[in-house]
Design a protein around this motif. Structure first.
Motif, short mmCIF file in Angstrom:
data_model
loop_
_atom_site.label_atom_id
_atom_site.label_comp_id
_atom_site.label_asym_id
_atom_site.label_seq_id
_atom_site.Cartn_x
_atom_site.Cartn_y
_atom_site.Cartn_z
N ALA A 139 0.83 -1.20 0.00
CA ALA A 139 0.00 0.00 0.00
C ALA A 139 0.87 1.25 0.00
O ALA A 139 0.58 2.23 -0.71
N ILE A 140 1.95 1.22 0.78
CA ILE A 140 2.86 2.37 0.86
C ILE A 140 3.55 2.61 -0.48
O ILE A 140 3.75 3.76 -0.90
N ASN A 183 -3.03 8.08 4.82
CA ASN A 183 -3.99 7.24 5.53
C ASN A 183 -5.18 6.89 4.65
O ASN A 183 -5.65 5.75 4.62
N LYS A 184 -5.66 7.89 3.91
CA LYS A 184 -6.80 7.66 3.02
C LYS A 184 -6.45 6.63 1.95
O LYS A 184 -7.23 5.71 1.66
N SER A 185 -5.24 6.75 1.38
CA SER A 185 -4.82 5.81 0.33
C SER A 185 -4.65 4.40 0.88
O SER A 185 -5.03 3.42 0.23
N VAL A 186 -4.06 4.28 2.09
CA VAL A 186 -3.86 2.97 2.69
C VAL A 186 -5.20 2.32 3.01
O VAL A 186 -5.39 1.12 2.78
N PHE A 190 -6.57 -1.23 1.63
CA PHE A 190 -7.03 -2.30 2.51
C PHE A 190 -8.48 -2.66 2.20
O PHE A 190 -8.85 -3.83 2.29
N ASN A 191 -9.29 -1.66 1.86
CA ASN A 191 -10.69 -1.93 1.53
C ASN A 191 -10.82 -2.80 0.29
O ASN A 191 -11.73 -3.62 0.20
N LEU A 192 -9.92 -2.62 -0.66
CA LEU A 192 -9.94 -3.45 -1.86
C LEU A 192 -9.59 -4.90 -1.54
O LEU A 192 -9.91 -5.81 -2.31
#
Length: 210
Positions: A139-140, A183-186, A190-192
């Motif tokens: 994610a990072i 945080n929003k991108s991570v 994670f939601n995906l």
């Protein structure tokens, strides 16, 4: 030295005898013994559960459920076995039940992911599994370069905004903005992969509840 070893041995024996006495009284319905056992074991259990669920209210609720189960199952406690193992086995079942409930409720999944990403903690507690670490790293890697640097330094290495400002030569307000966006991108990443996230978090119970 031998005298010290003997004293330690006596202390350990005394602790075990005291615990067995409390357990015998618990099996006889003693609320005082229950309170003593709660005081002895509740804090480390709470910290362990909090690491997993990332929510103080939920952790406290699960802790109360755990000790209610202990009271209900008091007659089944094996005085010859390890009470700690029995206690943590009940804790494992309760938290697993919570994660199973989460897995069926999209709103709870969203909250769990949000709590997990936003949880203000150090790197040791944030990354609780090799698999979760690998997923977080992926994610990072999707973040822009500067955002990656800020996220790693602040969230994983635990540096203050002021320290990162001096290291990267950017303002603290920029750092805060980058953290919010990271945080929003991570969370989105994670939601995906939400089903895998639930599986990973639940699978860590055995590691921490031992």
């Amino acid at each position: 030295m031998p005298l010290i070893l003997i004293q330690k041995g006596k202390a350990m024996t005394s602790d075990k005898e005291n615990l067995n006495l409390m357990l015998q009284q618990l099996q006889q319905g003693s609320e005082q013994a229950f309170t003593v056992l709660y005081d002895k074991f509740s804090k480390p259990l709470y910290r362990t559960i909090l690491r997993l669920v990332k929510d103080e209210d939920i952790a406290q609720e699960l802790l109360q459920d755990l000790f209610m189960k202990i009271w209900e199952k008091k007659e089944k406690i094996n005085l010859e076995g390890s009470f700690k193992s029995f206690l943590y086995k009940v804790a494992e079942n309760i938290v697993y039940s919570y994660f199973r409930k989460v897995a069926k409720d999209a709103r709870l999944i969203d909250k769990l992911i949000s709590d997990y990403v936003d949880f203000d903690t150090n790197a040791e507690e944030l990354i609780i599994a090799k698999e979760t670490n690998a997923m977080l790293q992926r994610a990072i890697e999707c973040l822009p370069t500067q955002r990656q640097q800020v996220y790693i330094l602040c969230k994983l290495q635990g540096k203050t905004h002021e320290e990162v400002s001096n290291l990267l030569g950017i303002s603290t307000s920029t750092i805060n903005n980058q953290i919010v966006k990271a945080n929003k991108s991570v969370k989105e990443y994670f939601n995906l992969n939400r089903e895998f996230v639930i599986f990973l978090l639940a699978s860590e119970l055995i590691k921490y509840l031992t």
